[in-house]
Design an enzyme around this catalytic site. Sequence first.
Site, PDB file in Angstrom:
ATOM      1  N   PHE A   1      -8.604   2.578  -0.612  1.00  0.00           N
ATOM      2  CA  PHE A   1      -7.933   1.458  -1.267  1.00  0.00           C
ATOM      3  C   PHE A   1      -6.420   1.730  -1.197  1.00  0.00           C
ATOM      4  O   PHE A   1      -5.974   2.791  -1.655  1.00  0.00           O
ATOM      5  CB  PHE A   1      -8.418   1.420  -2.712  1.00  0.00           C
ATOM      6  CG  PHE A   1      -8.093   0.180  -3.471  1.00  0.00           C
ATOM      7  CD1 PHE A   1      -8.518  -1.060  -3.031  1.00  0.00           C
ATOM      8  CD2 PHE A   1      -7.384   0.258  -4.660  1.00  0.00           C
ATOM      9  CE1 PHE A   1      -8.244  -2.198  -3.754  1.00  0.00           C
ATOM     10  CE2 PHE A   1      -7.108  -0.884  -5.395  1.00  0.00           C
ATOM     11  CZ  PHE A   1      -7.540  -2.115  -4.939  1.00  0.00           C
TER      12      PHE A   1
ATOM     13  N   ASP B   1     -13.212   8.404  -5.715  1.00  0.00           N
ATOM     14  CA  ASP B   1     -13.014   7.127  -6.406  1.00  0.00           C
ATOM     15  C   ASP B   1     -14.327   6.356  -6.333  1.00  0.00           C
ATOM     16  O   ASP B   1     -14.759   5.958  -5.246  1.00  0.00           O
ATOM     17  CB  ASP B   1     -11.870   6.345  -5.756  1.00  0.00           C
ATOM     18  CG  ASP B   1     -11.482   5.109  -6.569  1.00  0.00           C
ATOM     19  OD1 ASP B   1     -12.367   4.551  -7.260  1.00  0.00           O
ATOM     20  OD2 ASP B   1     -10.314   4.691  -6.508  1.00  0.00           O
TER      21      ASP B   1
ATOM     22  N   TYR C   1     -14.616  -2.734 -14.581  1.00  0.00           N
ATOM     23  CA  TYR C   1     -14.709  -4.212 -14.576  1.00  0.00           C
ATOM     24  C   TYR C   1     -15.432  -4.776 -13.366  1.00  0.00           C
ATOM     25  O   TYR C   1     -15.554  -5.971 -13.220  1.00  0.00           O
ATOM     26  CB  TYR C   1     -13.325  -4.858 -14.725  1.00  0.00           C
ATOM     27  CG  TYR C   1     -12.241  -4.379 -13.782  1.00  0.00           C
ATOM     28  CD1 TYR C   1     -12.223  -4.775 -12.464  1.00  0.00           C
ATOM     29  CD2 TYR C   1     -11.221  -3.549 -14.241  1.00  0.00           C
ATOM     30  CE1 TYR C   1     -11.222  -4.355 -11.610  1.00  0.00           C
ATOM     31  CE2 TYR C   1     -10.215  -3.115 -13.396  1.00  0.00           C
ATOM     32  CZ  TYR C   1     -10.222  -3.521 -12.075  1.00  0.00           C
ATOM     33  OH  TYR C   1      -9.237  -3.093 -11.230  1.00  0.00           O
ATOM     34  N   LYS C   2     -15.905  -3.890 -12.461  1.00  0.00           N
ATOM     35  CA  LYS C   2     -16.652  -4.369 -11.289  1.00  0.00           C
ATOM     36  C   LYS C   2     -18.141  -4.388 -11.642  1.00  0.00           C
ATOM     37  O   LYS C   2     -18.538  -5.145 -12.513  1.00  0.00           O
ATOM     38  CB  LYS C   2     -16.292  -3.497 -10.088  1.00  0.00           C
ATOM     39  CG  LYS C   2     -14.806  -3.679  -9.727  1.00  0.00           C
ATOM     40  CD  LYS C   2     -14.278  -2.725  -8.681  1.00  0.00           C
ATOM     41  CE  LYS C   2     -12.805  -3.043  -8.425  1.00  0.00           C
ATOM     42  NZ  LYS C   2     -12.120  -1.993  -7.654  1.00  0.00           N
TER      43      LYS C   2
ATOM     44  N   ARG D   1     -16.001 -10.911   1.774  1.00  0.00           N
ATOM     45  CA  ARG D   1     -16.852  -9.896   1.146  1.00  0.00           C
ATOM     46  C   ARG D   1     -17.894 -10.574   0.281  1.00  0.00           C
ATOM     47  O   ARG D   1     -17.552 -11.398  -0.576  1.00  0.00           O
ATOM     48  CB  ARG D   1     -16.020  -8.964   0.257  1.00  0.00           C
ATOM     49  CG  ARG D   1     -15.271  -7.898   0.985  1.00  0.00           C
ATOM     50  CD  ARG D   1     -14.771  -6.830   0.039  1.00  0.00           C
ATOM     51  NE  ARG D   1     -14.246  -7.357  -1.210  1.00  0.00           N
ATOM     52  CZ  ARG D   1     -13.693  -6.613  -2.156  1.00  0.00           C
ATOM     53  NH1 ARG D   1     -13.625  -5.309  -2.007  1.00  0.00           N
ATOM     54  NH2 ARG D   1     -13.226  -7.159  -3.249  1.00  0.00           N
TER      55      ARG D   1
HETATM   56  C1  LIG Z   1     -10.764  -1.739  -7.929  1.00  0.00           C
HETATM   57  C2  LIG Z   1     -10.237  -0.436  -7.459  1.00  0.00           C
HETATM   58  C3  LIG Z   1      -9.172   0.167  -8.128  1.00  0.00           C
HETATM   59  C4  LIG Z   1      -8.525  -0.553  -9.286  1.00  0.00           C
HETATM   60  O1  LIG Z   1      -7.458   0.098  -9.836  1.00  0.00           O
HETATM   61  P1  LIG Z   1      -6.735  -0.546 -11.115  1.00  0.00           P
HETATM   62  O2  LIG Z   1      -5.921   0.552 -11.635  1.00  0.00           O
HETATM   63  O3  LIG Z   1      -7.793  -1.045 -12.046  1.00  0.00           O
HETATM   64  O4  LIG Z   1      -5.919  -1.689 -10.638  1.00  0.00           O
HETATM   65  C5  LIG Z   1      -8.740   1.406  -7.681  1.00  0.00           C
HETATM   66  N1  LIG Z   1      -9.332   2.020  -6.622  1.00  0.00           N
HETATM   67  C6  LIG Z   1     -10.361   1.441  -5.949  1.00  0.00           C
HETATM   68  C7  LIG Z   1     -11.007   2.142  -4.799  1.00  0.00           C
HETATM   69  C8  LIG Z   1     -10.834   0.200  -6.348  1.00  0.00           C
HETATM   70  O5  LIG Z   1     -11.827  -0.379  -5.692  1.00  0.00           O
END
Ligand SMILES: *Cc1c(COP(=O)(O)O)cnc(C)c1O
Length: 422
Positions: free
Chosen positions: A128, A207, A232-233, A382
């Site tokens: 990410f 992660d 939140y996912k 997606r």
């Molecule tokens: C969704 C996601 C994040 C989100 O980070 P926030 O600090 O909540 O904005 C971070 N890393 C990955 C791999 C994600 O999929």
Amino acid sequence: MLVQTDPAYADQLDQRDPLAHFRERFVIADPDLLYLDGNSLGRLPKATQALAKDFIDHQWGERLIRGWNEGWFTLPERVGAKIAQLIGAQPDEVLVAESTSINLFKLAVAALRFGEGRSRIVTDDLNFPSDLYILQGAIDLLDRQHRIDMIASPDGIHGPVAAIQETLDEQVALLTLSHTVFKSGYMYDIAELTAAAHAAGALVLWDLSHSIGAVPVDLNAANVDLAIGCSYKYLNGGPGAPAFLYIRRDLQERLRNPISGWMGHKDLFQFDMNYQPAAGLRKFLTGTQPLASLALIEPGVDLLLEAGMDQLRAKSIAQTEYLIGLYDALLAPLGFSLNTPRDTQQRGSHVSIGHAEGLRIDLALINDLKVLPDFRAPDNLRLGIAPIYTSYRDIYTSVQRIGQAVTDRLYENYADTTPVVT
Ligand SMILES: *Cc1c(COP(=O)(O)O)cnc(C)c1O
């Protein structure tokens, strides 16, 4: 006999699905709206609606400051202990706090300080991007003593496993990867790469944002050092809800939180002028957490624990297989490509399909066809499967409508300009 492209086949799969009843535990405001974005923002559990009212009216409205002694103070650990059950960790190895980004920053800085004398951070180009921004900031803070080695995926879909293994050496302080990568949905083997990092004497940080709640993870079995992830996912914790961090127990006393604050002090109400870290994970807290949002994570976690991660994974595999089968029959002939691994062992719970008109198709789906997928540049749609509430019929009808966006040329009504959130 029914064939896969028959809508009645989808209904048959739903009837046989032992988890189908969990869908009723979520708010589904519009049954005709097909939601395939649970990997970006999960649906609202009905139990969360009830808890939100209780939290506001009772815990805050009536109990006021007394709420701190009636559960708020220990919420980061209590909800963390439940999340630990989803990822194969001990109850005292997971803390809920901050955002995924901040947790990554804290743990990356702690890990780099721990690996003093080692200068390399290894990651891949499927990570990410924000995770890379955080690492770049950590390097700046530590006076640029480190460099990031971003190993390239061979095809933009699969992780470069062999190349990562080859590059690990005694200069590597930290190997950090997304377990399930956000674009292609490729999923690494945690145990394999954790063992490889350890053989080189490096720490590893996973992660889990796109894994937790959709695929089983066993951090203790793989002896993982550090992990972070989003609530939140697939956890259905609510927009912007705090994230979690995991630190293996034997490392907890050896790592320092780079953002020391009173909530991580060993005796916070002494108001000592000098920072002294609390024992265990608590020292990784900094300040006061967004408690209303933190409290609302729990019902979503409870639902996943009730359903069971192994059952959820079995359904997720069956659903992504079904989706890929429909893609082969109905979407490949329309110019789509499959940008997700076909091997179920290497696939998380979303499927990416590419199309030269991907963004315009996405806009037609959202605005005309009541399908909510998401779009990731340059051409990825997606399709997120949240096995706790996605039905086979949802998947079937979504594929139908995606095909319709192309065959009816509905995408031609849209310009190729990206809205803020896709
Ligand atoms: C969704 C996601 C994040 C989100 O980070 P926030 O600090 O909540 O904005 C971070 N890393 C990955 C791999 C994600 O999929």
